[in-house]
Design an enzyme around this catalytic site. Structure first.
Site, PDB file in Angstrom:
ATOM      1  CE1 TYR A  65      -4.027  -1.770   0.360  1.00 19.26           C
ATOM      2  CE2 TYR A  65      -3.084  -3.090   1.799  1.00 19.26           C
ATOM      3  CZ  TYR A  65      -4.140  -2.923   0.931  1.00 19.26           C
ATOM      4  OH  TYR A  65      -5.201  -3.919   0.872  1.00 19.26           O
ATOM      5  N   GLY A 152     -10.636  15.272   6.033  1.00 18.04           N
ATOM      6  CA  GLY A 152     -10.082  16.343   5.190  1.00 18.04           C
ATOM      7  C   GLY A 152      -9.349  16.185   4.099  1.00 18.04           C
ATOM      8  CB  ALA A 156      -3.208   7.448   2.091  1.00 16.76           C
ATOM      9  CE  LYS A 207     -13.128  12.261  -0.391  1.00 19.23           C
ATOM     10  NZ  LYS A 207     -12.162  11.422  -0.938  1.00 19.23           N
ATOM     11  CB  SER A 270      -8.180  10.529  -5.918  1.00 18.78           C
ATOM     12  OG  SER A 270      -9.494   9.986  -5.891  1.00 18.78           O
ATOM     13  CG  ASN A 272     -13.474   7.603  -4.633  1.00 23.23           C
ATOM     14  OD1 ASN A 272     -14.307   6.891  -4.778  1.00 23.23           O
ATOM     15  ND2 ASN A 272     -13.043   7.776  -3.661  1.00 23.23           N
TER      16      ASN A 272
HETATM   17  N1  LIG Z   1      -6.432   6.264   1.079  1.00 26.57           N
HETATM   18  C1  LIG Z   1      -6.578   7.415   1.314  1.00 26.57           C
HETATM   19  O1  LIG Z   1      -6.029   8.368   0.798  1.00 26.57           O
HETATM   20  C2  LIG Z   1      -7.702   7.686   2.471  1.00 26.57           C
HETATM   21  C3  LIG Z   1      -8.632   6.604   2.632  1.00 26.57           C
HETATM   22  N2  LIG Z   1      -9.736   7.072   3.414  1.00 26.57           N
HETATM   23  C4  LIG Z   1     -10.678   6.177   3.836  1.00 26.57           C
HETATM   24  O2  LIG Z   1     -10.438   4.960   4.597  1.00 26.57           O
HETATM   25  C5  LIG Z   1     -11.084   3.886   4.403  1.00 26.57           C
HETATM   26  C6  LIG Z   1     -10.196   2.712   4.237  1.00 26.57           C
HETATM   27  O3  LIG Z   1      -9.373   2.998   2.825  1.00 26.57           O
HETATM   28  P1  LIG Z   1      -8.199   2.426   2.440  1.00 26.57           P
HETATM   29  O4  LIG Z   1      -7.251   2.333   3.453  1.00 26.57           O
HETATM   30  O5  LIG Z   1      -7.633   3.624   1.646  1.00 26.57           O
HETATM   31  O6  LIG Z   1      -8.212   1.278   1.736  1.00 26.57           O
HETATM   32  P2  LIG Z   1      -7.426   0.293   1.275  1.00 26.57           P
HETATM   33  O7  LIG Z   1      -8.097  -0.444  -0.086  1.00 26.57           O
HETATM   34  O8  LIG Z   1      -6.023   0.809   0.998  1.00 26.57           O
HETATM   35  O9  LIG Z   1      -7.186  -0.673   2.596  1.00 26.57           O
HETATM   36  C7  LIG Z   1      -8.421  -1.327   2.992  1.00 26.57           C
HETATM   37  C8  LIG Z   1      -7.934  -2.243   4.012  1.00 26.57           C
HETATM   38  O10 LIG Z   1      -9.196  -3.071   4.677  1.00 26.57           O
HETATM   39  C9  LIG Z   1      -8.795  -4.353   4.587  1.00 26.57           C
HETATM   40  N3  LIG Z   1     -10.242  -4.934   4.304  1.00 26.57           N
HETATM   41  C10 LIG Z   1     -10.778  -5.125   3.040  1.00 26.57           C
HETATM   42  N4  LIG Z   1     -11.847  -5.765   3.140  1.00 26.57           N
HETATM   43  C11 LIG Z   1     -11.766  -6.066   4.545  1.00 26.57           C
HETATM   44  C12 LIG Z   1     -13.024  -6.850   5.485  1.00 26.57           C
HETATM   45  N5  LIG Z   1     -14.111  -7.165   4.862  1.00 26.57           N
HETATM   46  N6  LIG Z   1     -12.860  -6.606   6.622  1.00 26.57           N
HETATM   47  C13 LIG Z   1     -11.665  -6.226   7.039  1.00 26.57           C
HETATM   48  N7  LIG Z   1     -10.648  -5.665   6.558  1.00 26.57           N
HETATM   49  C14 LIG Z   1     -10.902  -5.351   5.050  1.00 26.57           C
HETATM   50  C15 LIG Z   1      -8.069  -4.777   3.446  1.00 26.57           C
HETATM   51  O11 LIG Z   1      -7.191  -5.874   3.479  1.00 26.57           O
HETATM   52  C16 LIG Z   1      -7.009  -3.481   3.609  1.00 26.57           C
HETATM   53  O12 LIG Z   1      -6.037  -3.696   4.443  1.00 26.57           O
HETATM   54  C17 LIG Z   1     -12.120   4.311   3.212  1.00 26.57           C
HETATM   55  O13 LIG Z   1     -13.380   4.539   3.849  1.00 26.57           O
HETATM   56  C18 LIG Z   1     -11.406   5.522   2.570  1.00 26.57           C
HETATM   57  O14 LIG Z   1     -12.438   6.395   1.859  1.00 26.57           O
HETATM   58  C19 LIG Z   1      -9.859   8.252   4.042  1.00 26.57           C
HETATM   59  C20 LIG Z   1      -8.937   9.232   3.795  1.00 26.57           C
HETATM   60  C21 LIG Z   1      -7.910   9.020   3.062  1.00 26.57           C
HETATM   61  O1  LIG Z   2     -10.137  10.365   0.936  1.00 23.86           O
HETATM   62  C1  LIG Z   2      -9.157  10.809   0.374  1.00 23.86           C
HETATM   63  C2  LIG Z   2      -8.310  12.062   0.231  1.00 23.86           C
HETATM   64  O2  LIG Z   2      -8.720  12.897   1.270  1.00 23.86           O
HETATM   65  C3  LIG Z   2      -8.746   9.584  -0.667  1.00 23.86           C
HETATM   66  O3  LIG Z   2      -9.311   9.820  -1.792  1.00 23.86           O
HETATM   67  P1  LIG Z   2      -9.601   8.135  -2.654  1.00 23.86           P
HETATM   68  O4  LIG Z   2     -10.468   7.228  -1.805  1.00 23.86           O
HETATM   69  O5  LIG Z   2     -10.314   8.685  -3.978  1.00 23.86           O
HETATM   70  O6  LIG Z   2      -8.092   7.881  -2.883  1.00 23.86           O
END
Ligand SMILES: NC(=O)C1=CN([C@@H]2O[C@H](COP(=O)(O)OP(=O)(O)OC[C@H]3O[C@@H](n4cnc5c(N)ncnc54)[C@H](O)[C@@H]3O)[C@@H](O)[C@H]2O)C=CC1
Ligand SMILES: O=C(CO)COP(=O)(O)O
Length: 382
Positions: A65, A152, A156, A207, A270, A272
């Site tokens: 990641y 915000g 990541a 967003k 992003s 999305n």
């Molecule tokens: N990546 C970013 O820049 C940001 C993400 N977010 C939010 O954070 C949340 C998580 O996103 P990310 O970490 O980016 O996603 P990701 O896809 O990078 O990671 C998701 C994690 O959850 C785990 N996972 C998947 N299915 C699962 C399940 N059924 N049970 C338990 N774990 C499971 C995966 O193994 C992985 O470790 C989302 O709601 C996203 O909108 C918020 C701000 C920034």
């Molecule tokens: O929430 C996010 C940035 O603030 C991450 O956006 P994405 O889930 O589209 O990568």
């Protein structure tokens, strides 16, 4: 800082480091663990896969990641969720929105009594239309004042590289928001606070949908005018929707609304935006889902958001078109002409707030209410 052996503790010695847990070792959970550790906490990450937990624990890397990013020594990881939660003083949750409920059911009894639980997620639950803080409250059966959300402009990978940014931590309890913001602040990450959980959470959800629309436009090959129009009108849709559900319009003009909209719409980091671009290039929804390695919350949120919008009579032409592109019923290149309306009733006024609900006075009334709420919440702690 290492201790000098044999010396007695000095006056003004550093306070003990908070012990916090992050559930979910994807890109955001891992990055947030780094934010917390760099802010002075000892952090345990829960990863589903033992081999990922091992890599984080032993190599201080999460190469799937966050390639190339070294994690602080104060971050450790385990795939044993009971061990991850034992002794936690705060629990941050960062797993895909649609899997939250199932995970909470399994770990409910393991969350230590009385500790704050913080959602880092940006989605609404399919079927129920609930925000993530509502799912936390419902399944964990804990006091709403124990729950916070953080949101915000927080891509990541940028944060993992320590590029400065800010977020807002929101809770119905100002004390909870303050306590969480304190640990979620370091030299490159600053957390502000508010008590508008609804506006803060919906900002992050909505967003994502507008970022998918911008991605579609990118994929089709349209330029900056189209994108600026969609971002601007998209913010109006986001605000109308959030206000209809009790959020404050100021929140949508802040980090969790406009700030995140700009970051997500403008960045190829992003997911999305990336998903939207693939749709705009002509790939089907099924192909896009298959090709995504990470979570693009907007794809799952669009249906529940539109159902919630219908329930309150909020018109969301951009989000509606995103859902039509996903369904294959709208050609991506037709997204632009429908920016404000799909009827033929002639020119509309450019309304930047929902005049029906606001009429100029609503925002003022709500900011008074907010000031009152904050005073009342502060009063509770004194
Ligand atoms: N990546 C970013 O820049 C940001 C993400 N977010 C939010 O954070 C949340 C998580 O996103 P990310 O970490 O980016 O996603 P990701 O896809 O990078 O990671 C998701 C994690 O959850 C785990 N996972 C998947 N299915 C699962 C399940 N059924 N049970 C338990 N774990 C499971 C995966 O193994 C992985 O470790 C989302 O709601 C996203 O909108 C918020 C701000 C920034
Ligand atoms: O929430 C996010 C940035 O603030 C991450 O956006 P994405 O889930 O589209 O990568």
């Amino acid at each position: 800082m290492s201790k000098t052996p044999g010396r007695s503790p000095q006056r003004g010695a550093a306070p003990p480091r908070p012990r916090v847990t992050v559930l979910g070792a994807g890109s955001w959970g891992t990055t947030f663990a780094k934010v917390l550790a760099d802010g002075g906490s000892d952090v345990t990450l829960w990863a589903r896969r033992p081999e990922l937990a091992k890599e984080i624990r032993e190599a201080k890397r999460n190469s799937d990641y966050l390639p190339g990013v070294n994690l602080p020594l104060a971050v450790t990881a385990t795939s044993d969720v009971a061990a991850a939660l034992a002794g936690a003083q705060m629990v941050f949750v960062s797993i895909p929105s649609q899997s939250l409920r199932q995970n909470l059911v399994e770990i409910k009894s393991l969350i230590p009594d009385g500790v704050p639980v913080i959602s880092l997620m940006k989605g609404v639950e399919k079927g129920t239309g609930l925000r993530m803080s509502e799912v936390l409250e419902q399944v964990l059966e804990i006091d709403r004042d124990r729950i916070a959300v953080a949101s915000g402009p927080n891509l990541a990978l940028e944060i993992a590289k320590e590029q400065p940014t800010a977020a807002v931590v929101s809770s119905t309890s100002i004390e909870t928001a303050e306590a969480v913001a304190k640990v979620a602040t370091n030299r490159y990450f600053r957390s502000f606070i508010n008590t508008d959980v609804i506006g803060t959470e919906f900002g992050g959800v909505l967003k994502n949908l507008i970022a998918v629309a911008i991605g579609i436009v990118d994929g089709v090959g349209y330029g900056e005018n189209t994108k600026a129009s969609i971002i601007t009108r998209g913010l109006v849709e986001m605000t109308d929707f959030a206000v209809a559900y009790g959020g404050h319009p100021e929140t949508l003009a802040g980090l969790a609304g406009l700030g995140d909209l700009i970051a997500t719409s403008g960045s190829s980091l992003s997911r999305n935006n990336t998903a939207g671009r693939l749709l705009g290039q002509g790939y089907s929804f099924a192909d896009v889902v298959k090709s995504m390695q990470q979570t693009a919350e907007g794809l799952a949120s669009v249906a529940p958001v539109l159902a919630l919008a219908r329930a309150k009579g909020v018109d969301m032409p951009i989000c509606r078109q995103v859902s039509e592109v996903l369904a294959g019923t709208l050609d991506p290149k037709d997204i632009a002409p429908h920016l404000t309306t799909d009827d033929d009733s002639g020119p509309q006024g450019e309304r930047t707030l929902d005049a029906k609900q606001d009429n100029g006075r609503g925002a003022f009334r709500r900011s008074l209410q907010r000031a009152f709420d904050q005073l009342r919440n502060r009063g509770r702690s004194s």
